[in-house]
Design a protein around this motif. Structure first.
Motif, PDB file in Angstrom:
ATOM      1  N   ALA B  61      40.944 -13.329  22.584  1.00  0.00           N
ATOM      2  CA  ALA B  61      40.588 -12.457  23.704  1.00  0.00           C
ATOM      3  C   ALA B  61      41.263 -11.101  23.535  1.00  0.00           C
ATOM      4  N   ALA B  62      42.532 -11.121  23.087  1.00  0.00           N
ATOM      5  CA  ALA B  62      43.250  -9.862  22.887  1.00  0.00           C
ATOM      6  C   ALA B  62      42.609  -9.043  21.772  1.00  0.00           C
ATOM      7  N   LEU B  63      42.115  -9.720  20.740  1.00  0.00           N
ATOM      8  CA  LEU B  63      41.471  -9.012  19.623  1.00  0.00           C
ATOM      9  C   LEU B  63      40.290  -8.182  20.101  1.00  0.00           C
ATOM     10  N   PHE B  69      41.780  -3.182  16.030  1.00  0.00           N
ATOM     11  CA  PHE B  69      40.988  -4.232  15.390  1.00  0.00           C
ATOM     12  C   PHE B  69      39.509  -3.855  15.384  1.00  0.00           C
ATOM     13  N   LEU B  70      39.020  -3.362  16.517  1.00  0.00           N
ATOM     14  CA  LEU B  70      37.603  -3.011  16.601  1.00  0.00           C
ATOM     15  C   LEU B  70      37.271  -1.888  15.623  1.00  0.00           C
ATOM     16  N   LYS B  71      38.183  -0.907  15.543  1.00  0.00           N
ATOM     17  CA  LYS B  71      37.986   0.216  14.618  1.00  0.00           C
ATOM     18  C   LYS B  71      37.918  -0.295  13.173  1.00  0.00           C
ATOM     19  N   VAL B  72      38.857  -1.162  12.838  1.00  0.00           N
ATOM     20  CA  VAL B  72      38.927  -1.684  11.475  1.00  0.00           C
ATOM     21  C   VAL B  72      37.698  -2.533  11.174  1.00  0.00           C
ATOM     22  N   PHE B  73      37.257  -3.289  12.164  1.00  0.00           N
ATOM     23  CA  PHE B  73      36.068  -4.129  12.002  1.00  0.00           C
ATOM     24  C   PHE B  73      34.835  -3.258  11.725  1.00  0.00           C
ATOM     25  N   VAL B  74      34.675  -2.209  12.534  1.00  0.00           N
ATOM     26  CA  VAL B  74      33.536  -1.307  12.335  1.00  0.00           C
ATOM     27  C   VAL B  74      33.627  -0.639  10.960  1.00  0.00           C
ATOM     28  N   GLN B 264      52.489 -12.960  13.610  1.00  0.00           N
ATOM     29  CA  GLN B 264      51.789 -13.967  12.816  1.00  0.00           C
ATOM     30  C   GLN B 264      50.652 -14.625  13.571  1.00  0.00           C
ATOM     31  N   GLY B 265      50.801 -14.803  14.883  1.00  0.00           N
ATOM     32  CA  GLY B 265      49.731 -15.413  15.666  1.00  0.00           C
ATOM     33  C   GLY B 265      48.464 -14.568  15.617  1.00  0.00           C
ATOM     34  N   MET B 266      48.626 -13.268  15.841  1.00  0.00           N
ATOM     35  CA  MET B 266      47.474 -12.376  15.813  1.00  0.00           C
ATOM     36  C   MET B 266      46.864 -12.316  14.413  1.00  0.00           C
ATOM     37  N   ALA B 267      47.715 -12.274  13.390  1.00  0.00           N
ATOM     38  CA  ALA B 267      47.214 -12.223  12.023  1.00  0.00           C
ATOM     39  C   ALA B 267      46.387 -13.470  11.728  1.00  0.00           C
TER      40      ALA B 267
END
Lengths: 456, 296
Positions: B61-63, B69-74, B264-267
């Protein structure tokens, strides 16, 4: 017959697997934790009941090398000399790559409960290492050691070894930011080669005059750890002589003060308004190359490049303090020696002896003169080796003299997130995506978010 | 009956026995770590939370709310959209050339394939030089075109394009090998029949060569797509994801989150998201496309 060959095949496959397993596990153990017992298994003739008191204490030492040149040889040589002088301790130096790789390897070791005994890591890793509960406070070891004279170290380098009244590291490979200038190009532009710019105004003026004949007047790198250069501008722009962009306990960021906005604005103006520098983000690695090739008349870069420039520049060059606005100022940079928790007391004591040796005046002098890093303690400059080095290369003394104006590099809890928040916003501002005030406001917000759990 | 049963067990056991060694290693070094990462993605574990804390799908949900993250994904989607079709088209064209060219055929093949022999780190260093302002060939070209001194890697609008150009150069030669093999599989009599019927070279290309290399195109598309997410080594050398995340890609951001931010959790959550995405893409490609492209 068929049955037999089948089971033989299976046996063979199984045996191969086991053999492969056995070897890889053995190798791993050897590489990760070279203990005296591992050595003995390789020599079956040695008596199995070896007395531990007589075998030397073995410690592993992780170190990164971040500058060009054969520095690994220097450090490995220092470690070998140490082992020769202390037969009861055997140091195993492990070159781990650059600072980033080094941190990853140490981190992996901490998680596997096999940390190195001693390592060179960025001074800014202090809070991360504390949050991982990985490093040992050195106060007891220092108190017991009469030879270790903490006041002989430069205060600017000691700042980031301490927090909340305890000392956690010893300065080792340290640097500051310097202004390098090409004396030949100064002469060609009608400037006095013995008078480098002292103030921001002079910097702009000189850079404009030097921006001619197809070379730039000035280059300041904007990528990599942009926050480091920003800290320099921020201190120069501040009226408080102790101003910094974070609190001493590493829990608060102070990025978006009006003085800091002014500092970032000046950095942007150097290229966009004054046209004294190329626009956009100038690459960290290409700046020294440009300077050495005469493509820029001045550069602001780490003192770690002194040796590189000295060996490769085909012209007479000078170095000076980066120009002042309200005051001179440069953050320190580089790595300290840390001792890790989770090992035996015997190893910790041996690690301390090693740290003590590596930072003693003779070794500090040797390391400084062969690397270009600043000598970490005052008495290092009184040694014969250092006198010989600095008399032939007085530029090295500028980096030392600047320590009077040097201060702690950005170091906070959650350092990775906090510093990259600032670095990314500085880049956005330098590349013209946002203005200075917005960039620093966003960086401040992101940093506060990253620091929130530590301020509970 | 009884002997048949026994025989089947025996045969299966033999098969399993042969598979077992590699299965053991795959399990130990691939499936088990994957399972651990998937499990870790449900926990909060970072510098502020040294003891793992269960958060369910909280990381995911945080992602969705994380602008970086959204920028990197795009970025990664653009990077894939830029590299995959270009590299494949170039590979196909080079394969046609290397297949036909009589003189210097070997030279052409080696020349086309050689960028693939160089490790990504070395490629990045070579291209870093090409892009260096003032000195680099491509930097000078860009300055000449734009009329001002341009730093391709320093500009947020040019950096991703610069990376795509490099990736296409590196990857095309590799894909060419597959196309070359596919071209040599096509029976020559098809072309002879076509030319006897008076079909032009272009018709032969459109009606024979392209349809008959479609299985290879599918295979290469899957590889190219996964490579667009997997190959990020150059970022360490060239930009470190900057300026301001303009060139950062998913895998690099995962590394950064894990080893620089120690989150590490987010990664782990990002890793799971990326693996799921790649599985989905390859499944769509293989199962959706596979039926319509094979000719028997």
């Amino acid at each position: 017959m068929r049955k037999l060959s089948q089971s033989t095949l299976l046996l063979l496959a199984g045996a191969l697997t086991l053999a492969g397993c056995g070897r890889s596990v053995g190798d791993e153990a050897n590489a990760a934790a070279p203990s005296p017992s591992a050595d003995q298994t390789q020599q079956p003739s040695a008596s199995p009941s070896a007395e531990p008191s007589k075998s030397p204490v073995e410690i592993t030492f992780y170190y990164p090398v971040n500058v060009g040149g054969p520095l690994t040889k220097v450090i490995d040589g220092m470690a070998a000399d140490f082992t020769a002088k202390h037969p009861d301790i055997r140091v195993k130096p492990v070159y781990t790559g650059n600072y980033g790789d080094n941190t990853v390897k140490v981190q992996a070791g901490i998680q596997a409960k096999q940390p190195p005994d001693v390592a060179v890591m960025m001074s800014t890793e202090l809070y991360s290492l504390l949050d991982m509960d990985a490093i040992l406070p050195l106060d007891d070891l220092i108190a017991k050691d009469a030879d270790f004279n903490a006041s002989d170290f430069y205060e600017a380098f000691l700042e980031d070894t301490r927090t909340e009244g305890k000392t956690y590291s010893v300065p080792f490979q340290r640097s500051t930011i310097l202004l390098y200038y090409n004396k030949d190009l100064f002469k060609a532009a009608g400037l006095d080669p013995e008078k480098p710019p002292q103030t921001w105004d002079e910097l702009v003026e000189d850079a404009k005059k030097l921006n001619r004949d197809g070379h730039q007047g000035l280059e300041i790198p904007g990528n990599d750890d942009s926050y480091w250069m920003f800290q320099m501008f921020a201190r120069q722009a501040a009226s408080d002589p102790k101003a910094n962009i974070m609190s001493d306990d590493g829990k608060k960021a102070m990025f978006d003060t009006p003085e800091n906005v002014g500092a970032l604005q000046f950095w942007i103006d150097l290229s966009r308004k004054h046209k004294a520098m190329p626009e956009g983000i100038i690459d960290w690695g290409t700046v020294p190359t440009d300077f050495i090739a005469g493509k820029t008349a001045m550069m602001v870069h780490t003192s770690g490049n002194l040796t590189n420039v000295k060996n490769n520049a085909k012209f007479d060059f000078g170095v000076a303090f980066p120009p002042a606005n309200k005051q001179f100022g440069s953050p320190t940079g580089g790595g300290n020696l840390y001792i890790f928790k989770g090992t035996s007391l015997e190893k910790q004591a041996a690690a301390w002896t090693f740290v003590q040796y590596m930072t003693a005046p003779e070794q500090a002098a040797l390391f400084s003169s062969s690397s270009g890093y600043v000598g970490v303690r005052k008495s290092a400059y009184d040694t014969e080796a250092m006198k010989a080095y600095t008399s032939g290369f007085p530029q090295a003394l500028v980096a030392r003299d600047q320590l009077a104006y040097a201060f702690r590099e950005l170091s906070t809890h959650n350092h990775g997130k906090v510093s990259s928040a600032l670095t990314n916003q500085i880049q956005a501002a330098l590349s013209g995506q946002t203005d200075a005030a917005t960039a620093l406001k966003l960086a401040q917000q992101e940093a506060e978010q990253a620091l929130a759990p530590f301020n509970k | 009956m009884r002997t048949g049963w026994n025989e089947r067990v025996g045969r299966n056991a033999f098969g399993w026995g042969l598979v077992l060694p590699s299965l053991l290693f795959l399990g130990l070094f691939t499936y088990y770590p994957m399972f651990r990462a998937a499990r870790l993605s449900l926990f909060e574990l970072n510098l502020a939370t040294p003891k793992p804390r269960f958060v369910g799908f909280g990381n995911f949900a945080a992602l969705l709310k994380d602008p970086v993250f959204l920028k990197v994904f795009v970025n990664n989607v653009w990077y894939a959209a830029g590299t995959v079709p270009l590299a494949m088209a170039l590979a196909f064209a080079m394969a046609l050339f290397a297949d036909k060219a009589i003189k210097g055929r070997t030279f052409a093949r080696v020349a086309f394939f050689y960028p693939n022999m160089i490790p990504m780190i070395a490629v990045a260093n070579i291209w870093l030089f090409l892009y260096t302002p003032h000195f680099g060939l491509l930097a000078r070209l860009a300055s000449w075109v734009s009329g001002q001194n341009t730093s391709l890697l320093g500009g947020p609008h040019t950096v991703l394009g610069a990376m795509i150009a490099m990736a296409v150069w590196k990857e095309a030669g590799y894909f060419m090998i597959f196309y070359l093999a596919a071209l040599q599989q096509i029976p020559k009599d098809l072309y002879e029949a076509a030319s006897a019927d008076g079909a032009s070279a272009w018709t032969a290309l459109g009606r024979i060569t392209i349809p008959l290399t479609m299985p290879t195109t599918l295979f290469v598309a899957v590889i190219a797509m996964t490579n667009a997410f997997k190959l990020v080594d150059h970022l360490w050398i060239m930009t470190k994801g900057g300026p301001n995340h303009a060139s950062s890609l998913l895998l690099y951001h995962i590394y950064e989150t894990s080893f620089q931010f120690f989150d590490q959790g987010m990664a782990a959550a990002m890793t799971v998201a990326m693996v799921a995405l790649l599985l989905l893409i390859s499944a769509l490609q293989v199962f959706g496309w596979d039926r319509s492209i094979h000719y028997e």
